[in-house]
Design an enzyme around this catalytic site. Sequence first.
Site, PDB file in Angstrom:
ATOM      1  N   CYS A  65       0.702  -1.128   0.500  1.00  0.00           N
ATOM      2  CA  CYS A  65       0.637  -0.502  -0.228  1.00  0.00           C
ATOM      3  C   CYS A  65       1.358   1.807   0.340  1.00  0.00           C
ATOM      4  O   CYS A  65       1.953   1.600   0.666  1.00  0.00           O
ATOM      5  CB  CYS A  65      -1.265   0.397   1.232  1.00  0.00           C
ATOM      6  SG  CYS A  65      -2.101   1.104   1.574  1.00  0.00           S
ATOM      7  N   CYS A  69       0.156   5.062   6.871  1.00  0.00           N
ATOM      8  CA  CYS A  69      -0.981   5.057   8.359  1.00  0.00           C
ATOM      9  C   CYS A  69      -0.315   3.783   8.670  1.00  0.00           C
ATOM     10  O   CYS A  69       0.437   2.909   9.239  1.00  0.00           O
ATOM     11  CB  CYS A  69      -2.703   3.840   7.539  1.00  0.00           C
ATOM     12  SG  CYS A  69      -3.526   4.950   6.729  1.00  0.00           S
ATOM     13  N   CYS A  72      -0.709   0.187  10.144  1.00  0.00           N
ATOM     14  CA  CYS A  72      -1.136  -0.787   9.558  1.00  0.00           C
ATOM     15  C   CYS A  72      -0.478  -1.628   8.959  1.00  0.00           C
ATOM     16  O   CYS A  72       0.942  -0.678   8.784  1.00  0.00           O
ATOM     17  CB  CYS A  72      -1.963  -0.312   8.386  1.00  0.00           C
ATOM     18  SG  CYS A  72      -2.346  -1.374   6.681  1.00  0.00           S
ATOM     19  N   CYS A 109     -16.893  -8.693   3.731  1.00  0.00           N
ATOM     20  CA  CYS A 109     -16.498  -7.710   3.830  1.00  0.00           C
ATOM     21  C   CYS A 109     -15.303  -8.057   2.319  1.00  0.00           C
ATOM     22  O   CYS A 109     -14.615  -8.091   2.921  1.00  0.00           O
ATOM     23  CB  CYS A 109     -15.757  -6.971   5.191  1.00  0.00           C
ATOM     24  SG  CYS A 109     -16.906  -6.944   5.831  1.00  0.00           S
ATOM     25  N   CYS A 142     -19.730  -6.065   1.516  1.00  0.00           N
ATOM     26  CA  CYS A 142     -19.612  -4.618   2.317  1.00  0.00           C
ATOM     27  C   CYS A 142     -18.584  -4.619   1.172  1.00  0.00           C
ATOM     28  O   CYS A 142     -17.545  -5.390   1.700  1.00  0.00           O
ATOM     29  CB  CYS A 142     -19.589  -4.417   2.953  1.00  0.00           C
ATOM     30  SG  CYS A 142     -18.997  -3.010   3.819  1.00  0.00           S
ATOM     31  N   CYS A 202     -20.318   2.229   6.670  1.00  0.00           N
ATOM     32  CA  CYS A 202     -20.018   1.833   8.090  1.00  0.00           C
ATOM     33  C   CYS A 202     -19.167   2.143   8.353  1.00  0.00           C
ATOM     34  O   CYS A 202     -17.814   2.291   7.123  1.00  0.00           O
ATOM     35  CB  CYS A 202     -19.783   0.427   7.855  1.00  0.00           C
ATOM     36  SG  CYS A 202     -19.164  -1.152   8.317  1.00  0.00           S
ATOM     37  N   ARG A 272     -19.802  -3.145  15.797  1.00  0.00           N
ATOM     38  CA  ARG A 272     -18.882  -4.618  15.890  1.00  0.00           C
ATOM     39  C   ARG A 272     -17.697  -4.434  16.522  1.00  0.00           C
ATOM     40  O   ARG A 272     -16.746  -3.469  16.291  1.00  0.00           O
ATOM     41  CB  ARG A 272     -18.382  -4.155  14.049  1.00  0.00           C
ATOM     42  CG  ARG A 272     -17.985  -5.874  14.124  1.00  0.00           C
ATOM     43  CD  ARG A 272     -17.587  -5.709  12.218  1.00  0.00           C
ATOM     44  NE  ARG A 272     -18.624  -5.453  11.842  1.00  0.00           N
ATOM     45  CZ  ARG A 272     -18.946  -5.219  10.350  1.00  0.00           C
ATOM     46  NH1 ARG A 272     -17.883  -4.366   9.397  1.00  0.00           N
ATOM     47  NH2 ARG A 272     -20.019  -4.571   9.734  1.00  0.00           N
TER      48      ARG A 272
END
Length: 391
Positions: A65, A69, A72, A109, A142, A202, A272
Amino acid sequence: MDLLNTLVDKGLRRELPTRDEALAVLATSDDDLLDVVAAAGKVRRHWFGRRVKLNYLVNLKSGLCPEDCSYCSQRLGSTAGILKYTWLKPDQASDAAAAGVAGGAKRVCLVASGRGPTDRDVDRVSETIKTIKDNNEGVEVCACLGLLSDGQAERLREAGADAYNHNLNTSEATYGEITTTHTYEDRVDTVQKAHAAGLSACSGLIAGMGETDEDLVDVVFSLRELDPDSVPVNFLIPFEGTPLGKEWNLTPQRCLRILAMTRFVCPDVEVRIAGGREVHLRTMQPLALHLANSIFLGDYLTSEGQAGKADLEMIADAGFEVEGTDQVTLPEHRAAGGCHNGGGVCGSGGGGACGSDAAPEASEPRTAADARTDLVAVRRRGAGTDLAPNA
Protein backbone atom coordinates in the site's frame (compact mmCIF):
# COMPACT_ATOMS: atom_id res chain seq x y z
CA MET A 1 -25.23 5.48 39.42
CA ASP A 2 -27.27 8.47 38.22
CA LEU A 3 -24.97 8.72 35.20
CA LEU A 4 -25.80 5.20 34.02
CA ASN A 5 -29.54 5.62 34.58
CA THR A 6 -29.41 8.80 32.51
CA LEU A 7 -27.46 7.10 29.73
CA VAL A 8 -29.85 4.14 29.59
CA ASP A 9 -32.84 6.49 29.35
CA LYS A 10 -31.16 8.43 26.55
CA GLY A 11 -30.15 5.26 24.73
CA LEU A 12 -33.70 3.92 24.73
CA ARG A 13 -34.85 7.26 23.25
CA ARG A 14 -31.96 7.43 20.74
CA GLU A 15 -30.90 10.69 22.36
CA LEU A 16 -27.30 11.89 22.15
CA PRO A 17 -25.43 11.96 25.48
CA THR A 18 -23.37 15.00 26.36
CA ARG A 19 -19.62 14.90 25.86
CA ASP A 20 -19.17 15.03 29.63
CA GLU A 21 -21.35 11.95 30.04
CA ALA A 22 -19.38 10.06 27.41
CA LEU A 23 -16.10 11.05 29.06
CA ALA A 24 -17.48 9.95 32.42
CA VAL A 25 -18.06 6.43 31.07
CA LEU A 26 -14.39 6.19 30.12
CA ALA A 27 -13.42 7.50 33.56
CA THR A 28 -15.39 4.93 35.57
CA SER A 29 -13.49 2.69 37.98
CA ASP A 30 -12.98 -1.05 37.73
CA ASP A 31 -15.33 -1.40 40.70
CA ASP A 32 -18.11 0.09 38.58
CA LEU A 33 -17.26 -1.78 35.36
CA LEU A 34 -19.94 -4.46 35.62
CA ASP A 35 -22.53 -1.76 36.28
CA VAL A 36 -21.39 0.02 33.11
CA VAL A 37 -21.63 -3.21 31.09
CA ALA A 38 -25.09 -3.96 32.50
CA ALA A 39 -26.36 -0.47 31.67
CA ALA A 40 -25.04 -0.47 28.11
CA GLY A 41 -26.33 -4.03 27.78
CA LYS A 42 -29.88 -2.81 28.40
CA VAL A 43 -29.55 -0.44 25.45
CA ARG A 44 -28.00 -3.15 23.25
CA ARG A 45 -30.77 -5.65 24.04
CA HIS A 46 -33.50 -3.05 23.53
CA TRP A 47 -32.47 -2.46 19.92
CA PHE A 48 -30.86 -5.79 18.96
CA GLY A 49 -32.08 -8.41 21.41
CA ARG A 50 -29.54 -11.18 21.95
CA ARG A 51 -28.60 -11.50 18.28
CA VAL A 52 -24.96 -11.43 17.14
CA LYS A 53 -24.23 -10.68 13.51
CA LEU A 54 -21.23 -12.51 12.06
CA ASN A 55 -19.04 -10.86 9.44
CA TYR A 56 -16.22 -12.41 7.44
CA LEU A 57 -13.21 -10.62 5.93
CA VAL A 58 -11.72 -11.46 2.55
CA ASN A 59 -8.47 -9.63 1.81
CA LEU A 60 -8.64 -9.21 -1.97
CA LYS A 61 -5.18 -7.63 -2.27
CA SER A 62 -2.66 -7.73 0.56
CA GLY A 63 0.25 -5.40 1.29
CA LEU A 64 2.06 -3.03 -1.05
CA CYS A 65 0.00 0.00 0.00
CA PRO A 66 1.33 3.51 -0.81
CA GLU A 67 -0.34 5.10 2.23
CA ASP A 68 1.56 5.64 5.49
CA CYS A 69 -1.11 4.84 8.12
CA SER A 70 0.98 4.21 11.24
CA TYR A 71 -1.23 1.41 12.59
CA CYS A 72 -1.26 -0.70 9.43
CA SER A 73 0.92 -3.71 8.65
CA GLN A 74 0.28 -3.11 4.92
CA ARG A 75 1.53 0.50 4.99
CA LEU A 76 4.30 2.03 2.96
CA GLY A 77 7.57 1.10 4.68
CA SER A 78 6.14 -1.68 6.85
CA THR A 79 8.59 -4.47 7.59
CA ALA A 80 5.94 -6.72 9.16
CA GLY A 81 6.19 -10.19 7.64
CA ILE A 82 2.67 -10.29 6.27
CA LEU A 83 1.32 -12.04 3.20
CA LYS A 84 1.67 -9.95 0.04
CA TYR A 85 -0.28 -10.71 -3.11
CA THR A 86 -2.12 -8.96 -5.89
CA TRP A 87 -5.85 -9.17 -6.68
CA LEU A 88 -7.66 -12.44 -6.09
CA LYS A 89 -9.72 -13.68 -9.02
CA PRO A 90 -13.50 -13.52 -8.54
CA ASP A 91 -13.80 -17.30 -8.10
CA GLN A 92 -10.97 -17.31 -5.53
CA ALA A 93 -12.67 -14.55 -3.56
CA SER A 94 -16.00 -16.36 -3.82
CA ASP A 95 -14.48 -19.57 -2.48
CA ALA A 96 -13.02 -17.65 0.47
CA ALA A 97 -16.36 -15.96 1.11
CA ALA A 98 -18.19 -19.29 0.98
CA ALA A 99 -16.05 -20.59 3.85
CA GLY A 100 -17.14 -17.67 6.01
CA VAL A 101 -20.79 -18.07 5.05
CA ALA A 102 -20.62 -21.78 5.86
CA GLY A 103 -19.29 -20.80 9.30
CA GLY A 104 -22.32 -18.60 9.93
CA ALA A 105 -21.31 -15.25 8.50
CA LYS A 106 -24.13 -13.07 7.24
CA ARG A 107 -21.93 -10.38 5.71
CA VAL A 108 -18.75 -10.72 3.65
CA CYS A 109 -16.38 -7.76 3.73
CA LEU A 110 -14.18 -7.40 0.66
CA VAL A 111 -11.05 -5.39 1.45
CA ALA A 112 -8.18 -4.24 -0.77
CA SER A 113 -5.09 -2.33 0.28
CA GLY A 114 -4.33 0.93 -1.48
CA ARG A 115 -5.24 4.61 -1.50
CA GLY A 116 -8.39 3.98 -3.47
CA PRO A 117 -9.65 1.98 -6.45
CA THR A 118 -9.12 2.81 -10.09
CA ASP A 119 -12.11 2.42 -12.39
CA ARG A 120 -10.59 -0.88 -13.53
CA ASP A 121 -10.41 -1.98 -9.89
CA VAL A 122 -14.10 -1.15 -9.45
CA ASP A 123 -14.87 -3.32 -12.49
CA ARG A 124 -12.84 -6.15 -10.97
CA VAL A 125 -14.54 -5.87 -7.57
CA SER A 126 -17.95 -5.56 -9.21
CA GLU A 127 -17.40 -8.90 -10.92
CA THR A 128 -16.31 -10.40 -7.60
CA ILE A 129 -19.43 -9.08 -5.85
CA LYS A 130 -21.68 -10.60 -8.51
CA THR A 131 -19.88 -13.95 -8.27
CA ILE A 132 -20.21 -14.06 -4.48
CA LYS A 133 -23.88 -13.13 -4.61
CA ASP A 134 -24.62 -15.73 -7.28
CA ASN A 135 -22.95 -18.45 -5.22
CA ASN A 136 -24.19 -17.49 -1.74
CA GLU A 137 -27.89 -16.77 -1.45
CA GLY A 138 -28.84 -14.03 1.00
CA VAL A 139 -25.30 -12.91 1.82
CA GLU A 140 -24.56 -9.21 2.34
CA VAL A 141 -21.46 -7.79 0.68
CA CYS A 142 -19.54 -4.81 2.04
CA ALA A 143 -16.67 -3.29 0.04
CA CYS A 144 -13.67 -1.56 1.63
CA LEU A 145 -11.39 -0.25 -1.10
CA GLY A 146 -10.13 3.07 0.24
CA LEU A 147 -10.97 6.58 -0.93
CA LEU A 148 -13.71 6.71 -3.55
CA SER A 149 -13.86 8.95 -6.61
CA ASP A 150 -17.09 10.38 -7.96
CA GLY A 151 -19.40 7.72 -9.37
CA GLN A 152 -17.57 4.71 -7.94
CA ALA A 153 -19.95 4.17 -5.03
CA GLU A 154 -22.87 4.14 -7.46
CA ARG A 155 -21.15 1.53 -9.62
CA LEU A 156 -20.51 -0.70 -6.61
CA ARG A 157 -24.16 -0.37 -5.61
CA GLU A 158 -25.25 -1.34 -9.14
CA ALA A 159 -22.98 -4.41 -8.93
CA GLY A 160 -24.84 -5.58 -5.85
CA ALA A 161 -22.79 -4.18 -2.96
CA ASP A 162 -24.89 -3.61 0.15
CA ALA A 163 -22.45 -1.51 2.15
CA TYR A 164 -19.18 0.39 2.04
CA ASN A 165 -16.65 0.58 4.87
CA HIS A 166 -14.28 3.46 5.45
CA ASN A 167 -13.21 4.14 9.03
CA LEU A 168 -12.47 7.55 10.53
CA ASN A 169 -10.05 5.74 12.89
CA THR A 170 -9.25 8.63 15.24
CA SER A 171 -10.20 12.20 16.04
CA GLU A 172 -9.84 14.97 13.50
CA ALA A 173 -7.43 16.80 15.81
CA THR A 174 -4.93 13.91 15.93
CA TYR A 175 -5.46 12.40 12.49
CA GLY A 176 -2.37 14.04 11.01
CA GLU A 177 -0.21 12.32 13.64
CA ILE A 178 -1.37 8.90 12.42
CA THR A 179 -1.50 9.41 8.65
CA THR A 180 0.04 12.05 6.37
CA THR A 181 -0.72 10.75 2.86
CA HIS A 182 -4.42 11.61 3.05
CA THR A 183 -6.62 13.66 5.35
CA TYR A 184 -9.45 13.16 7.80
CA GLU A 185 -11.65 15.15 5.43
CA ASP A 186 -10.86 12.65 2.65
CA ARG A 187 -12.28 9.88 4.83
CA VAL A 188 -15.41 11.84 5.72
CA ASP A 189 -15.96 12.53 2.02
CA THR A 190 -15.82 8.82 1.15
CA VAL A 191 -18.36 7.90 3.85
CA GLN A 192 -20.65 10.63 2.51
CA LYS A 193 -20.25 9.32 -1.04
CA ALA A 194 -21.31 5.86 0.13
CA HIS A 195 -24.37 7.33 1.85
CA ALA A 196 -25.32 9.36 -1.20
CA ALA A 197 -25.11 6.29 -3.45
CA GLY A 198 -27.57 4.39 -1.27
CA LEU A 199 -25.00 2.08 0.25
CA SER A 200 -25.19 1.25 3.95
CA ALA A 201 -22.29 3.20 5.43
CA CYS A 202 -19.89 1.40 7.77
CA SER A 203 -17.35 3.56 9.61
CA GLY A 204 -15.55 3.11 12.89
CA LEU A 205 -12.42 3.70 14.92
CA ILE A 206 -9.18 2.22 16.19
CA ALA A 207 -8.48 2.46 19.92
CA GLY A 208 -5.08 2.01 21.54
CA MET A 209 -2.97 4.30 19.34
CA GLY A 210 -2.00 6.58 22.23
CA GLU A 211 -5.12 8.70 21.99
CA THR A 212 -6.75 10.51 24.92
CA ASP A 213 -10.26 9.98 26.24
CA GLU A 214 -11.18 13.24 24.52
CA ASP A 215 -9.95 11.85 21.18
CA LEU A 216 -12.11 8.74 21.61
CA VAL A 217 -15.20 10.78 22.41
CA ASP A 218 -14.47 13.15 19.50
CA VAL A 219 -14.28 10.35 16.93
CA VAL A 220 -17.39 8.55 18.23
CA PHE A 221 -19.35 11.81 18.23
CA SER A 222 -18.13 12.47 14.68
CA LEU A 223 -19.33 9.01 13.69
CA ARG A 224 -22.72 9.71 15.23
CA GLU A 225 -22.93 12.86 13.11
CA LEU A 226 -22.04 10.92 9.95
CA ASP A 227 -24.76 8.41 10.89
CA PRO A 228 -23.34 5.10 9.61
CA ASP A 229 -25.41 1.95 10.04
CA SER A 230 -22.39 0.06 11.37
CA VAL A 231 -19.56 1.19 13.68
CA PRO A 232 -16.61 -1.23 13.91
CA VAL A 233 -14.50 -0.74 17.04
CA ASN A 234 -10.95 -1.93 16.36
CA PHE A 235 -8.31 -2.35 19.05
CA LEU A 236 -4.82 -1.71 17.73
CA ILE A 237 -2.88 -4.85 16.85
CA PRO A 238 0.71 -3.67 17.42
CA PHE A 239 2.60 -5.24 14.53
CA GLU A 240 6.36 -5.23 14.83
CA GLY A 241 7.67 -3.34 11.83
CA THR A 242 5.10 -0.54 12.05
CA PRO A 243 5.43 2.85 13.82
CA LEU A 244 2.88 1.82 16.45
CA GLY A 245 4.38 -1.61 17.05
CA LYS A 246 5.33 -0.69 20.64
CA GLU A 247 1.94 0.79 21.60
CA TRP A 248 0.43 -1.51 24.22
CA ASN A 249 -1.99 0.86 25.94
CA LEU A 250 -5.14 -1.21 26.36
CA THR A 251 -6.50 -3.40 29.13
CA PRO A 252 -9.61 -5.57 28.83
CA GLN A 253 -11.39 -3.18 31.17
CA ARG A 254 -10.59 -0.14 29.03
CA CYS A 255 -11.77 -1.96 25.92
CA LEU A 256 -15.11 -2.65 27.60
CA ARG A 257 -15.49 1.00 28.60
CA ILE A 258 -14.78 2.10 25.02
CA LEU A 259 -17.40 -0.29 23.68
CA ALA A 260 -19.91 0.86 26.30
CA MET A 261 -19.30 4.53 25.46
CA THR A 262 -19.77 3.76 21.77
CA ARG A 263 -23.05 1.96 22.49
CA PHE A 264 -24.38 4.89 24.53
CA VAL A 265 -23.48 7.39 21.79
CA CYS A 266 -24.70 5.12 18.96
CA PRO A 267 -27.51 3.17 20.66
CA ASP A 268 -29.42 1.87 17.63
CA VAL A 269 -26.42 1.26 15.37
CA GLU A 270 -24.66 -2.03 14.67
CA VAL A 271 -21.62 -1.84 16.95
CA ARG A 272 -19.05 -4.40 15.85
CA ILE A 273 -16.11 -5.74 17.83
CA ALA A 274 -13.46 -5.78 15.13
CA GLY A 275 -9.70 -6.33 14.94
CA GLY A 276 -7.74 -6.91 18.13
CA ARG A 277 -10.47 -8.30 20.38
CA GLU A 278 -8.55 -11.51 20.99
CA VAL A 279 -5.35 -9.58 21.75
CA HIS A 280 -6.81 -7.04 24.18
CA LEU A 281 -10.15 -8.35 25.51
CA ARG A 282 -8.82 -11.89 25.80
CA THR A 283 -10.89 -13.90 28.31
CA MET A 284 -13.32 -10.99 28.72
CA GLN A 285 -14.60 -11.23 25.14
CA PRO A 286 -17.96 -12.71 26.22
CA LEU A 287 -18.70 -9.61 28.32
CA ALA A 288 -18.21 -7.49 25.21
CA LEU A 289 -21.14 -9.26 23.54
CA HIS A 290 -23.38 -7.44 26.02
CA LEU A 291 -22.22 -4.19 24.40
CA ALA A 292 -21.73 -5.01 20.72
CA ASN A 293 -24.13 -6.90 18.48
CA SER A 294 -21.66 -7.83 15.76
CA ILE A 295 -18.21 -9.45 15.45
CA PHE A 296 -15.83 -10.69 12.78
CA LEU A 297 -15.60 -14.46 12.44
CA GLY A 298 -12.17 -16.07 12.27
CA ASP A 299 -9.12 -14.29 10.86
CA TYR A 300 -8.53 -10.65 9.96
CA LEU A 301 -6.75 -9.07 7.01
CA THR A 302 -3.15 -9.85 7.95
CA SER A 303 -3.45 -11.41 11.42
CA GLU A 304 -4.97 -14.56 12.81
CA GLY A 305 -8.14 -14.38 14.85
CA GLN A 306 -9.83 -16.76 17.24
CA ALA A 307 -10.94 -20.02 15.66
CA GLY A 308 -14.36 -19.71 14.07
CA LYS A 309 -15.62 -22.68 16.10
CA ALA A 310 -14.50 -20.96 19.30
CA ASP A 311 -16.38 -17.79 18.26
CA LEU A 312 -19.59 -19.77 17.84
CA GLU A 313 -19.12 -21.56 21.16
CA MET A 314 -18.46 -18.25 22.91
CA ILE A 315 -21.67 -16.75 21.53
CA ALA A 316 -23.74 -19.75 22.61
CA ASP A 317 -22.11 -20.04 26.04
CA ALA A 318 -22.76 -16.34 26.72
CA GLY A 319 -26.46 -16.83 26.01
CA PHE A 320 -26.56 -15.10 22.62
CA GLU A 321 -27.61 -16.39 19.20
CA VAL A 322 -26.19 -15.99 15.72
CA GLU A 323 -28.27 -13.70 13.54
CA GLY A 324 -29.68 -15.45 10.48
CA THR A 325 -29.74 -14.22 6.90
CA ASP A 326 -33.53 -14.02 7.16
CA GLN A 327 -33.30 -11.51 10.03
CA VAL A 328 -32.94 -7.75 9.62
CA THR A 329 -30.01 -6.44 11.62
CA LEU A 330 -31.06 -2.85 12.16
CA PRO A 331 -34.12 -1.60 14.04
CA GLU A 332 -37.08 -0.88 11.80
CA HIS A 333 -36.64 2.89 11.80
CA ARG A 334 -33.04 2.55 10.56
CA ALA A 335 -33.63 -0.32 8.15
CA ALA A 336 -36.32 1.78 6.48
CA GLY A 337 -33.81 4.56 5.94
CA GLY A 338 -35.60 6.99 8.20
CA CYS A 339 -32.59 7.93 10.29
CA HIS A 340 -30.21 9.11 7.57
CA ASN A 341 -30.87 12.77 8.13
CA GLY A 342 -27.45 14.29 7.77
CA GLY A 343 -26.40 13.58 11.32
CA GLY A 344 -29.55 14.62 13.13
CA VAL A 345 -30.56 12.67 16.17
CA CYS A 346 -33.79 10.76 15.57
CA GLY A 347 -36.19 11.31 18.43
CA SER A 348 -33.71 13.58 20.13
CA GLY A 349 -34.48 16.41 22.44
CA GLY A 350 -31.65 18.32 20.81
CA GLY A 351 -28.83 16.61 22.65
CA GLY A 352 -29.39 18.47 25.89
CA ALA A 353 -28.21 16.91 29.10
CA CYS A 354 -30.59 15.06 31.36
CA GLY A 355 -27.90 14.75 34.00
CA SER A 356 -25.06 16.90 35.23
CA ASP A 357 -22.86 18.84 32.82
CA ALA A 358 -20.04 18.92 35.33
CA ALA A 359 -16.75 17.64 34.03
CA PRO A 360 -15.92 14.16 35.34
CA GLU A 361 -13.02 13.71 37.64
CA ALA A 362 -9.88 12.52 35.90
CA SER A 363 -9.46 8.78 36.02
CA GLU A 364 -6.52 7.25 37.81
CA PRO A 365 -3.55 6.52 35.55
CA ARG A 366 -3.64 2.92 34.39
CA THR A 367 -0.72 0.72 33.47
CA ALA A 368 -1.57 -1.56 30.57
CA ALA A 369 -0.97 -5.26 30.94
CA ASP A 370 2.36 -6.60 29.78
CA ALA A 371 2.66 -6.62 26.03
CA ARG A 372 1.13 -9.84 24.71
CA THR A 373 3.18 -10.16 21.56
CA ASP A 374 2.46 -13.89 21.63
CA LEU A 375 -1.14 -13.10 20.67
CA VAL A 376 -0.16 -11.26 17.48
CA ALA A 377 0.14 -13.92 14.79
CA VAL A 378 0.49 -13.15 11.09
CA ARG A 379 -2.18 -14.78 8.93
CA ARG A 380 -0.71 -17.61 6.85
CA ARG A 381 -3.95 -19.29 5.75
CA GLY A 382 -7.08 -18.49 3.82
CA ALA A 383 -7.21 -15.88 1.05
CA GLY A 384 -3.98 -15.64 -0.91
CA THR A 385 -2.72 -19.06 0.28
CA ASP A 386 -3.35 -22.71 -0.51
CA LEU A 387 -4.46 -23.41 3.06
CA ALA A 388 -8.03 -23.61 4.29
CA PRO A 389 -9.38 -20.43 5.94
CA ASN A 390 -10.18 -20.15 9.63
CA ALA A 391 -13.97 -19.88 9.59
